[in-house]
Motif scaffolding. Structure first.
Motif, PDB file in Angstrom:
ATOM      1  N   ASP A 580       0.836  -1.205   0.000  1.00  0.00           N
ATOM      2  CA  ASP A 580       0.000   0.000   0.000  1.00  0.00           C
ATOM      3  C   ASP A 580       0.873   1.258   0.000  1.00  0.00           C
ATOM      4  OD1 ASP A 580      -2.482  -1.292  -0.008  1.00  0.00           O
ATOM      5  OD2 ASP A 580      -2.419  -1.581   2.172  1.00  0.00           O
ATOM      6  N   SER A 583       2.347   1.692  -3.406  1.00  0.00           N
ATOM      7  CA  SER A 583       1.333   2.114  -4.373  1.00  0.00           C
ATOM      8  C   SER A 583       1.073   3.610  -4.246  1.00  0.00           C
ATOM      9  CB  SER A 583       0.039   1.322  -4.143  1.00  0.00           C
ATOM     10  OG  SER A 583      -0.999   1.793  -4.976  1.00  0.00           O
ATOM     11  N   GLU A 584       0.996   4.068  -2.982  1.00  0.00           N
ATOM     12  CA  GLU A 584       0.738   5.479  -2.743  1.00  0.00           C
ATOM     13  C   GLU A 584       1.919   6.343  -3.172  1.00  0.00           C
ATOM     14  OE1 GLU A 584      -0.130   8.360   1.094  1.00  0.00           O
ATOM     15  OE2 GLU A 584      -0.648   6.236   1.210  1.00  0.00           O
ATOM     16  N   LEU A 588       0.685   4.097  -8.380  1.00  0.00           N
ATOM     17  CA  LEU A 588       0.378   2.920  -9.201  1.00  0.00           C
ATOM     18  C   LEU A 588      -0.563   2.019  -8.411  1.00  0.00           C
ATOM     19  CD1 LEU A 588       3.986   2.107 -10.471  1.00  0.00           C
ATOM     20  CD2 LEU A 588       2.153   3.150 -11.811  1.00  0.00           C
ATOM     21  N   SER A 589      -1.443   1.350  -9.132  1.00  0.00           N
ATOM     22  CA  SER A 589      -2.354   0.436  -8.443  1.00  0.00           C
ATOM     23  C   SER A 589      -1.587  -0.755  -7.922  1.00  0.00           C
ATOM     24  CB  SER A 589      -3.456  -0.031  -9.398  1.00  0.00           C
ATOM     25  OG  SER A 589      -2.911  -0.877 -10.392  1.00  0.00           O
ATOM     26  N   LYS A 590      -2.087  -1.340  -6.854  1.00  0.00           N
ATOM     27  CA  LYS A 590      -1.410  -2.495  -6.259  1.00  0.00           C
ATOM     28  C   LYS A 590      -1.288  -3.658  -7.239  1.00  0.00           C
ATOM     29  CE  LYS A 590      -2.702  -3.609  -2.126  1.00  0.00           C
ATOM     30  NZ  LYS A 590      -3.548  -3.834  -0.921  1.00  0.00           N
ATOM     31  N   LEU A 593       1.366  -2.770  -9.743  1.00  0.00           N
ATOM     32  CA  LEU A 593       2.671  -2.706  -9.074  1.00  0.00           C
ATOM     33  C   LEU A 593       3.217  -4.099  -8.795  1.00  0.00           C
ATOM     34  CD1 LEU A 593       4.677  -0.634  -8.022  1.00  0.00           C
ATOM     35  CD2 LEU A 593       3.486  -0.668  -5.823  1.00  0.00           C
TER      36      LEU A 593
END
Length: 662
Positions: A580, A583-584, A588-590, A593
């Motif tokens: 998480d 991603s933050e 990028l989306s998990k 990623l």
């Protein structure tokens, strides 16, 4: 071979054979040396020396330390006569040097000789006539009594003219062609001459026994000479001299055994020059004594200069294998010989022996002006690892680790074998440098910055494909951290198994040398770094070694700038980082990623974090006294049992076993 039946032994054993000389182990003091280079040596030259050349050669002999020098046969030629007169009239004979002249036992020659030596401060008049059976029967056609009369009449004339001539004279007699003369008869002739001269303690006579044409083994001559020694009259007032030739190649042995048998004086030449196969080589004789710890009383410490002057004045060539003086006499090409010499030199340098005992080298080459790096160990296709390392160490201060020497040795030998040439020290170093110092075809490292917090973190700038990438990685030391950065960037695996360093012992004393060995796919790869800073040298060595891994040439795993950023961020936040967080951070989306990390690194996010944590744990286990529980917490594991299981799965041992292993 055919026709051997027409030959027979032509020497004579003495009536009584004794072997007292055998009881002596070695020559324990030098003889009186007399150089005959300017007579025997000169007459054997294709082009005899000019007056100016003879004067220059005379000075060379004086500089070496000869106190007795045969300068010529004054009645033989005008040059010989003028040379003697020049030495006397220009006062060129040092006070402690005696000159010697040669004359046959013939009246007009003897008279001409005394004209030449008039005014000499001290001169030896050397009288001779031939006494052998062959000469008596074939040349002179005279009886023993008639041959003896020639000698006696000559001795009388010497004594008569010496009384009438200004100067200080010593008499010497030689039964020429002694090897073919009955030994007891030769002694009778010598004693008849001595009866004329009646030598005294103040005015001794010299009896010279020549091996005019060597025809017997050295031990035979020693027995002959021992008989002469024991049967000469006026013994206390006689100097027994030898004049060995080298027809059987035994001149040196004949002289040495002759000295054991009683000889006090040796006539010979530098490098053995003389008619046919030459006279005895005084250099070899003197240096043989030197190698036994006996001062020969002659100075050959500048052997190269002596040889150069000799070759210039005589137009002769000193053979490459001439003892002590030839180009190759101290040279080892053989690998086993080189290895033994190198180890012997190391033994000496470590001070383990106060005496010279280096294998294959009877004397220290430096004592005669030679150099270890260019004269002793030379490299060709027969050479070995010890020789190559010795050249690198002596010439460039590079002392290869033992485990690296074989590979470097074979590499250098292969170049020599294919080139069919001997390799100079510069060439050897070039091969070494090209393969272990300057070979970075895929990448190099521009700079490194280190942080030390519970281990080492390195920010390493890897220049790959013309682009610079900063990689952050941790390790249990600076080099290990850089190594991990390289592994991370190229996504490769290898073991850093060997490291050694030393200061550069040649050239700049401020520089250091580092050697790094890595194992990749079962193969050992070596690199060497040289720098004023040992860390920089170590990194250079590692870079060279890794550049040899074939896989990195086609690797593009970590050229992606975003992936490098992600990896660096994980390295900096590995303790509590989550997908998480990542991603933050990178927007990028998990799911994307996770797929991206797997595609670029070959590992899942979880495996990547675990790998970084385990490496950090290994570093702490080795470099700190922290408990396993605290190490587990510091790398991100709240449960020590879980940490122990993960560690054992990764390394096949528990954390404590890892810490306790040697």
């Amino acid at each position: 071979m055919k026709n051997f039946e027409k030959y027979e032994r032509q020497y004579f054993m003495p009536p009584e054979v004794t072997y007292d000389w055998v009881k002596k182990e070695y020559v324990d003091h030098p003889p009186i040396w007399c150089s005959v280079d300017l007579r025997d040596g000169n007459q054997a030259l294709i082009e005899p020396m000019s007056l100016e050349e003879k004067l220059e050669f005379f000075q060379l002999l004086v500089d070496i330390g000869f106190k007795e020098i045969e300068v010529g046969f004054p009645a033989a030629s005008e040059t010989e006569y003028q040379f003697m007169r020049t030495l006397i009239e220009k006062d060129m004979i040092p006070e402690d040097v005696t000159v010697q002249v040669l004359t046959q036992a013939r009246e007009h020659i003897i008279k001409k000789t005394f004209e030449a030596v008039k005014g000499a401060p001290h001169a030896v008049i050397h009288l001779y006539n031939s006494t052998s059976v062959a000469q008596r029967e074939q040349v002179f056609k005279k009886t023993k009594e008639q041959i003896m009369k020639i000698a006696v009449d000559g001795a009388k004339l010497l004594k008569e003219l010496a009384d009438e001539t200004e100067g200080n004279f010593t008499f010497q007699y030689s039964p020429e062609s002694f090897p073919g003369t009955e030994v007891d008869y030769a002694v009778d002739v010598c004693n008849a001459v001595l009866d004329v001269w009646k030598p005294s303690a103040e005015n001794k006579a010299i009896i010279n026994i020549p091996t005019t044409v060597e025809n017997a083994m050295p031990h035979v001559f020693a027995c002959q000479l021992e008989y002469v020694h024991k049967h000469l009259n006026y013994w206390d007032n006689v100097i027994l001299c030898l004049h060995p030739h080298n027809d059987r190649g035994s001149g040196v042995a004949t002289a040495e055994m002759g000295m054991l048998a009683g000889a006090d004086r040796i006539e010979g030449t530098l490098f053995g020059n003389g008619e046919r196969t030459g006279n005895v080589d005084i250099i070899t004789l003197a240096m043989n004594m030197y190698s036994h710890g006996v001062d020969p009383g002659l100075d050959f410490s500048n052997m190269g200069e002596i040889r150069e002057k000799y070759e210039q004045l005589t137009r002769m060539h000193v053979y490459e294998r001439q003892p002590y003086a030839g180009d190759l006499v101290f040279t080892a090409f053989s690998g086993s010989h080189q290895d033994a010499i190198a180890k012997g030199m190391s033994w000496k340098d470590d001070g383990k022996s106060g005496k010279w005992t280096v294998p294959y080298l009877p004397i220290d080459p430096q004592d005669v002006g030679r150099r270890y790096d260019s004269d002793v160990i030379r490299i060709n296709s027969q050479s070995g690892k010890g020789g190559v390392n010795y050249i690198l160490k002596q010439s460039y201060g590079i002392n290869l680790p033992e485990k690296m020497r074989e590979e470097v040795g074979y590499l250098v030998k292969d170049v020599s074998d294919k080139a069919h040439k001997e390799l100079t020290p510069d060439w050897v170093y070039q091969i070494f440098s090209d393969n272990y110092v300057n070979t970075k075809p895929v990448f190099h490292i521009d700079e490194c910055h280190f942080k030390q917090v519970d281990g080492i973190t390195a920010e390493t700038t890897i220049n790959h494909g013309g682009e610079a990438h900063v990689i952050t990685a941790m390790g249990n030391g600076r080099l290990d951290a850089v190594s991990n950065a390289i592994k991370q960037y190229f996504n490769i695996s290898y073991e850093l198994t060997f490291y050694e360093e030393h200061s550069l012992t040649k050239g700049s004393s401020s520089k250091a040398v580092a050697y790094v060995g890595i194992i990749c796919n079962g193969k050992v790869l070596w690199g060497v770094g040289i720098d004023a800073d040992i860390i920089s040298a170590s990194i250079e060595a590692l870079t060279v070694a890794v550049n040899k891994i074939e896989a990195i040439g086609s690797s593009d795993t970590c050229k992606d700038a975003r992936m490098i950023e992600i990896l660096n961020y994980i390295q900096a936040n590995y303790i509590d980082i989550t997908l998480d967080d990542l991603s933050e951070k990178f927007f990028l989306s998990k799911p994307y990623l996770s797929k991206y990390i797997k595609e670029k690194s070959g590992m899942t996010f979880g495996d990547l974090v675990k790998k970084i944590r385990m490496k950090k744990a290994r570093a702490l286990l080795k470099s700190s006294n922290m408990t396993v529980e605290n190490i587990a917490l510091s790398v991100g594991y709240q449960n020590v049992e879980h940490f122990n299981r993960l560690f054992k799965k990764a390394y096949n041992m528990t954390p404590m076993q890892f810490r306790n292993q040697k």
